[in-house]
Design a protein around this motif. Structure first.
Motif, mmCIF file in Angstrom:
data_model
loop_
_atom_site.group_PDB
_atom_site.id
_atom_site.type_symbol
_atom_site.label_atom_id
_atom_site.label_comp_id
_atom_site.label_asym_id
_atom_site.label_seq_id
_atom_site.Cartn_x
_atom_site.Cartn_y
_atom_site.Cartn_z
ATOM 1 N N GLN B 264 0.791 4.778 -7.166
ATOM 2 C CA GLN B 264 -0.217 4.064 -7.946
ATOM 3 C C GLN B 264 0.365 2.829 -8.612
ATOM 4 O O GLN B 264 -0.295 1.790 -8.697
ATOM 5 C CB GLN B 264 -0.815 4.996 -8.994
ATOM 6 C CG GLN B 264 -1.832 5.926 -8.378
ATOM 7 C CD GLN B 264 -2.525 6.778 -9.394
ATOM 8 O OE1 GLN B 264 -2.447 6.513 -10.588
ATOM 9 N NE2 GLN B 264 -3.186 7.816 -8.935
ATOM 10 N N LEU B 268 -0.662 -0.985 -8.070
ATOM 11 C CA LEU B 268 -1.015 -1.824 -9.217
ATOM 12 C C LEU B 268 -0.228 -3.135 -9.182
ATOM 13 O O LEU B 268 -0.783 -4.219 -9.358
ATOM 14 C CB LEU B 268 -0.725 -1.072 -10.521
ATOM 15 C CG LEU B 268 -0.994 -1.854 -11.790
ATOM 16 C CD1 LEU B 268 -2.471 -2.120 -11.972
ATOM 17 C CD2 LEU B 268 -0.450 -1.131 -13.006
ATOM 18 N N LYS B 271 -1.574 -5.411 -6.661
ATOM 19 C CA LYS B 271 -2.810 -6.046 -7.102
ATOM 20 C C LYS B 271 -2.527 -7.158 -8.091
ATOM 21 O O LYS B 271 -3.174 -8.192 -8.066
ATOM 22 C CB LYS B 271 -3.706 -5.013 -7.770
ATOM 23 C CG LYS B 271 -4.408 -4.132 -6.800
ATOM 24 C CD LYS B 271 -5.367 -3.294 -7.568
ATOM 25 C CE LYS B 271 -5.884 -2.172 -6.715
ATOM 26 N NZ LYS B 271 -6.476 -1.151 -7.555
ATOM 27 N N HIS B 320 -7.431 -9.103 -18.762
ATOM 28 C CA HIS B 320 -8.227 -7.985 -18.253
ATOM 29 C C HIS B 320 -7.981 -6.760 -19.140
ATOM 30 O O HIS B 320 -6.836 -6.434 -19.426
ATOM 31 C CB HIS B 320 -7.797 -7.688 -16.822
ATOM 32 C CG HIS B 320 -8.796 -6.889 -16.065
ATOM 33 N ND1 HIS B 320 -9.029 -5.575 -16.353
ATOM 34 C CD2 HIS B 320 -9.632 -7.219 -15.055
ATOM 35 C CE1 HIS B 320 -9.962 -5.137 -15.536
ATOM 36 N NE2 HIS B 320 -10.346 -6.109 -14.738
ATOM 37 N N ALA B 322 -8.016 -3.634 -18.687
ATOM 38 C CA ALA B 322 -7.161 -2.594 -18.110
ATOM 39 C C ALA B 322 -5.692 -3.001 -18.234
ATOM 40 O O ALA B 322 -4.822 -2.171 -18.518
ATOM 41 C CB ALA B 322 -7.518 -2.362 -16.648
ATOM 42 N N ILE B 326 -2.550 -1.145 -20.081
ATOM 43 C CA ILE B 326 -1.339 -0.778 -19.349
ATOM 44 C C ILE B 326 -0.114 -1.371 -20.033
ATOM 45 O O ILE B 326 0.908 -0.710 -20.215
ATOM 46 C CB ILE B 326 -1.435 -1.265 -17.882
ATOM 47 C CG1 ILE B 326 -2.548 -0.513 -17.162
ATOM 48 C CG2 ILE B 326 -0.120 -1.044 -17.153
ATOM 49 C CD1 ILE B 326 -2.921 -1.100 -15.821
ATOM 50 N N ASN B 329 0.509 0.573 -23.263
ATOM 51 C CA ASN B 329 0.947 1.928 -22.946
ATOM 52 C C ASN B 329 2.384 1.950 -22.455
ATOM 53 O O ASN B 329 3.193 2.755 -22.916
ATOM 54 C CB ASN B 329 0.063 2.530 -21.856
ATOM 55 C CG ASN B 329 -1.197 3.118 -22.436
ATOM 56 O OD1 ASN B 329 -1.356 3.166 -23.650
ATOM 57 N ND2 ASN B 329 -2.090 3.558 -21.586
ATOM 58 N N ASN B 330 2.687 1.054 -21.519
ATOM 59 C CA ASN B 330 4.031 1.049 -20.958
ATOM 60 C C ASN B 330 5.074 0.726 -22.014
ATOM 61 O O ASN B 330 6.132 1.358 -22.070
ATOM 62 C CB ASN B 330 4.127 0.035 -19.815
ATOM 63 C CG ASN B 330 3.467 0.554 -18.549
ATOM 64 O OD1 ASN B 330 2.950 1.670 -18.533
ATOM 65 N ND2 ASN B 330 3.473 -0.240 -17.506
ATOM 66 N N GLY B 387 7.752 0.606 -14.944
ATOM 67 C CA GLY B 387 6.974 0.282 -16.141
ATOM 68 C C GLY B 387 7.189 -1.140 -16.612
ATOM 69 O O GLY B 387 6.232 -1.887 -16.830
#
Lengths: 227, 418
Positions: B264, B268, B271, B320, B322, B326, B329-330, B387
């Protein structure tokens, strides 16, 4: 509960079917859009598990068909593509929830139950077992009739166990359920253990039975056979 | 330097060069013409004088008041020859240098040799030169000004297709999946450029689509077998198992978990590299930060870490949502993972930037290297090691400047917003 699983991968479909059948659900499988369309026209389902990529079409088109035919089933999209636009498109297209492969069966089951509960207006918001009951509407937990103060995570955890009674829930599955995809391997298992410890303590303090067993090497299990 | 300025400079320097040569030529030609004319006149004058001597006209009449010198010479001379003497001298009367042109002609009349000399003052070399330079400078100035002005006026017209192509290229985004379609124009060079750009972008679009399809397919192809493995293991855990078997299944589950996360994350990253998260919508970054802080404060408590957060309000960024999640969080999970018992994490957000610092052991590899994929400070940690690569990519994408330093036993991750 009657479930239609639209999934082109037979192995995966049979796993889901086996899991859900054990819950006492009636499960039917479709591996193509065409087959699914026929079944949807002929029968009623409470829930539909919909794969986005199918050999003869896109799941999103099928979703459109379902909504246009005014089929009232709850829809859970399962997709290997965690493309954000797919997710948004799916949810805007009338799906109730979205789950990304590879998922845990327990997680999928919990989500299926959740969307099913939301759809049913006749008040099936109560999940209870013996002295423990959860009101999913108010997000309230009662043990022996008295309200138990739980944190959000503890509540989520208990609900996850109550939905998946007598299932071995792996630590990964629990961590995933509580923190989602993007926790990039925090030492989640410690956290799971911590939350679980607090939850057990609170239930015990309210005079409830500790139904949660540790399964050696694997995870935890809500054991209904426990006295 | 602008193209037009370059052209102008070139033209002006060519003009300057030509004018220098032209000036030199003009100078010599003008001087020659003046001198020749004068010499011719004086020669004719000398000839006439000789004619009159031959006819026996009185010398006074002969000279007619003109500065003509007639000298009888004894030696034999070749008749009808002449010499030209040019000499400059200082004239104290007019306080000036003057240039005198003298023509000496020799004649033999009736057996007697004569030298007839006449002279006149001619324009001085320096005067010619001065006149030439000043007029050429004037011309040069005029030319330069005209070139500069007209080039500007004309260039806008001529370069118009170039500018419009440039603007289109600027606005081009692979994500739109729209071909460039630059129109054909009359200028050959620009036509070639447009054709080339069109071809290139078409190829890019094709490659991009293929790449996107590939990464999507790869994801699908990997996720499905992973899903099969995971679900079968889920089912397997519900059968009767010995402790040994249970432990083995547990290890497999962990492996699948990791595999799925790596997959994943790579998707990511792909992308992110494909710029699929471009957005111009401003989101309240302060709110995302507060939410992340709230989520993580619970985890900090469990790890017995002291958590401090200073979040300024009204920090809006075009990112964005999301990606914002991320990113936070990371960084926060790293701050927890690489901490020491009883350590501390400090989060601060202002309009200028975001800083997350945590106590921890000194890094084993240079901190910049930790932004690379699968580069881990501590090989045994549960991290999969992408990460920070993701964080870096998100920063690059949004043109944030990120730095990671280790100072006084603090790991300081600093992100500056543009």
């Amino acid at each position: 509960m009657k479930v239609l699983i639209i999934e082109d991968n037979e192995e995966l479909a049979s796993s889901i079917q086996r899991f859900l059948t054990r819950e006492g659900y009636i499960c039917e499988l479709s591996s193509t859009c065409q087959e699914a369309r026929e079944k949807l026209v002929l029968y009623d389902y409470d829930c539909i598990v919909l794969d986005i990529m199918l050999p003869d079409g896109n799941g999103l088109q099928l979703l459109k068909f379902i909504r246009e035919s005014r089929i009232q089933s709850s829809i859970l999209i399962s997709s290997a593509r965690n493309a954000l636009d797919d997710k948004i498109e799916g949810l805007e297209g009338g799906a109730d929830d979205y789950i990304t492969k590879p998922f845990h069966l327990a997680e999928m089951h919990a989500r299926l139950r959740a969307i099913y509960r939301r759809k049913k207006l006749n008040g099936d918001q109560l999940i209870s077992f013996n002295e423990i009951s959860l009101d999913t509407d108010k997000m309230e937990t009662q043990v022996n009739g008295s309200v138990l103060e739980l944190t959000r995570k503890e509540y989520d955890l208990l609900l996850y166990f109550m939905v998946n009674k007598n299932r071995v829930l792996s630590r990964q599955s629990i961590a995933n359920h509580l923190w989602g995809d993007y926790t990039d391997s925090l030492d989640n298992f410690d956290f799971v253990y911590q939350h679980l410890k607090n939850l057990r303590k609170k239930i015990a303090a309210a005079g409830g039975t500790d139904y949660i067993d540790t399964v050696y090497g694997l995870g935890y299990k809500f054991n209904t056979a426990k006295k | 330097m602008k193209l037009i300025n370059k052209f102008t400079l070139w033209y002006i320097s060519i003009t300057l060069f030509v004018m220098l040569i032209g000036g030199t030529i003009a100078y010599y030609r003008v001087k020659k013409e003046i001198d020749e004319g004068e010499i011719e006149r004086l020669k004719v004058l000398n000839g006439k004088t000789a004619e009159q001597i031959r006819l026996g006209v009185a010398t006074e009449l002969q000279t007619n008041g003109r500065p003509i010198e007639i000298v009888r010479i004894d030696s034999n001379v070749v008749s009808n020859t002449c010499e030209v003497v040019e000499n400059s001298f200082y004239n104290p009367n007019i306080n000036h240098k003057e240039c005198r042109l003298t023509v000496n002609s020799y004649y033999t009349i009736d057996g007697q040799s004569y030298r007839i000399s006449s002279y006149n003052y001619v324009t001085k070399t320096s005067q010619i030169l001065r006149g030439l330079i000043s007029s050429f400078l004037l011309i040069l100035l005029l030319l330069a000004v005209l070139i500069a002005i007209s080039a500007r006026l004309v260039s806008n017209r001529i370069l118009q297709p170039f500018h419009s192509a440039l603007q289109k290229i600027h606005q081009f985004s692979l994500k739109d999946r729209k071909p460039m379609n630059l129109p054909p124009v009359r200028t050959r060079e620009f036509n070639e450029l447009n054709g080339f750009v069109n071809k290139m972008t078409d190829k890019m679009l094709e490659d991009y689509t293929a790449l996107k399809e590939f990464s999507e397919n790869a994801s699908h192809e990997l996720q499905t077998p992973l899903a099969i493995m995971r679900t079968k293991l889920d089912l397997l855990t519900e059968t009767e198992l010995s402790d040994d078997q249970a432990q083995m299944i547990g290890s497999i589950q962990e492996g699948i978990d990791k595999l799925s996360r790596i997959n994943q994350s790579l998707i990511l990253l792909n992308k992110l590299e494909n710029h699929e998260f471009e957005t111009s919508v401003h989101i309240p970054f302060c709110r995302a930060t507060r939410e992340a802080a709230a989520t993580f404060s619970e985890l900090m408590d469990m790890h017995a870490l002291e958590f401090e957060s200073h979040v300024e309000g009204k920090v809006h960024l075009p990112v964005h949502p999301a990606l914002a999640d991320i990113l936070l969080n990371n960084l926060l999970s790293n701050a927890i993972r690489h901490n020491i018992p009883g350590g501390k994490v400090v989060l601060s957000l202002s309009r200028q930037g975001l800083t997350i610092k945590n106590t921890g052991e000194p890094p084993e590899v240079p901190t910049e290297q930790l932004f690379q994929r699968f580069k881990k400070g501590n090989q045994s940690s549960g991290s999969i090691g992408v990460g920070l690569a993701i964080v870096k990519q998100i920063c690059d994408l949004n043109s944030y400047r990120i730095s990671y330093v280790y100072k006084d036993s603090w790991h300081i991750m600093d992100i500056r917003f543009p």
